[in-house]
Design an enzyme around this catalytic site. Structure first.
Site, PDB file in Angstrom:
ATOM      1  N   PRO A 121     -17.743  -4.835   5.402  1.00  0.00           N
ATOM      2  CA  PRO A 121     -16.724  -4.550   4.845  1.00  0.00           C
ATOM      3  C   PRO A 121     -16.030  -3.311   5.698  1.00  0.00           C
ATOM      4  O   PRO A 121     -15.654  -2.249   5.293  1.00  0.00           O
ATOM      5  CB  PRO A 121     -17.151  -3.701   3.662  1.00  0.00           C
ATOM      6  CG  PRO A 121     -18.591  -3.369   3.950  1.00  0.00           C
ATOM      7  CD  PRO A 121     -18.949  -4.418   4.798  1.00  0.00           C
ATOM      8  N   CYS A 122     -15.316  -3.931   6.920  1.00  0.00           N
ATOM      9  CA  CYS A 122     -14.321  -2.973   7.611  1.00  0.00           C
ATOM     10  C   CYS A 122     -13.324  -2.578   7.072  1.00  0.00           C
ATOM     11  O   CYS A 122     -12.656  -1.545   7.225  1.00  0.00           O
ATOM     12  CB  CYS A 122     -14.125  -4.001   8.926  1.00  0.00           C
ATOM     13  SG  CYS A 122     -13.275  -5.271   8.682  1.00  0.00           S
ATOM     14  N   HIS A 123     -12.889  -3.144   5.699  1.00  0.00           N
ATOM     15  CA  HIS A 123     -11.761  -2.592   4.839  1.00  0.00           C
ATOM     16  C   HIS A 123     -12.125  -1.214   4.442  1.00  0.00           C
ATOM     17  O   HIS A 123     -11.177  -0.464   3.846  1.00  0.00           O
ATOM     18  CB  HIS A 123     -11.325  -3.670   3.978  1.00  0.00           C
ATOM     19  CG  HIS A 123     -12.279  -3.844   2.705  1.00  0.00           C
ATOM     20  ND1 HIS A 123     -13.370  -4.958   3.138  1.00  0.00           N
ATOM     21  CD2 HIS A 123     -12.704  -3.494   1.748  1.00  0.00           C
ATOM     22  CE1 HIS A 123     -14.151  -5.138   2.022  1.00  0.00           C
ATOM     23  NE2 HIS A 123     -13.607  -4.439   1.156  1.00  0.00           N
TER      24      HIS A 123
END
Length: 153
Positions: A121-123
């Site tokens: 989850p780079c978001h």
């Protein structure tokens, strides 16, 4: 041999890739990649879990992943996976978490090179003060994912 499958989602088309029984990529857009097109059991399972995620019914993914990168990138991607659903961290907090407090920009670059978006989850990484900063899938999609998680947290 890499397997490639395209699926639709609330954030647009996604390209899933698998090699030797592990997910190797989840990219925004309908990317043309070499390999065998079409679903495998793993890619179908990834699509099912993504549908559940977008429906607000899944908070964690349970898929075999094969991340390929430098030792530094692997540290960052591991730290991303430790960010709880519905929460965010700053680039500075990720740098601190991996023991490299001055590496904020390098963390940003590793984030940018994350090959398995959404699932890794780079978001969930934001700028100082909570500002939304660059995202490979576009800031509109980053906001959508963060709002989705906030609503279902």
């Amino acid at each position: 041999m890499e397997h490639v499958w395209h699926i639709g989602s609330p954030v647009g088309d996604l390209t899933l890739t698998e090699e030797e029984g592990a997910l190797t990529g989840l990219y925004f857009g309908r990317l043309s990649r070499p390999g065998e097109a079409g679903p495998t059991a793993l890619l179908e399972e990834a699509a099912r879990q993504l549908r559940e995620y977008f429906a607000g019914q899944r908070r964690e993914f349970d898929l075999p992943l094969c991340l390929r990168g430098t030792a530094f990138q692997m540290q960052v991607w591991q730290a991303l996976q430790a960010i709880p659903y519905g929460e965010v961290r700053t680039y500075g907090e990720i740098a601190q978490a991996i023991g490299k407090p001055k590496a904020c920009r390098a963390v940003g670059m590793a984030n940018h090179n994350n090959p398995i978006s959404i699932i890794v989850p780079c978001h969930r990484v934001v700028g100082a003060g909570g500002s939304l900063t660059g995202y490979g899938g576009g800031l509109e999609n980053k906001r959508f994912l963060l709002d989705l998680e906030k609503r279902n947290h």
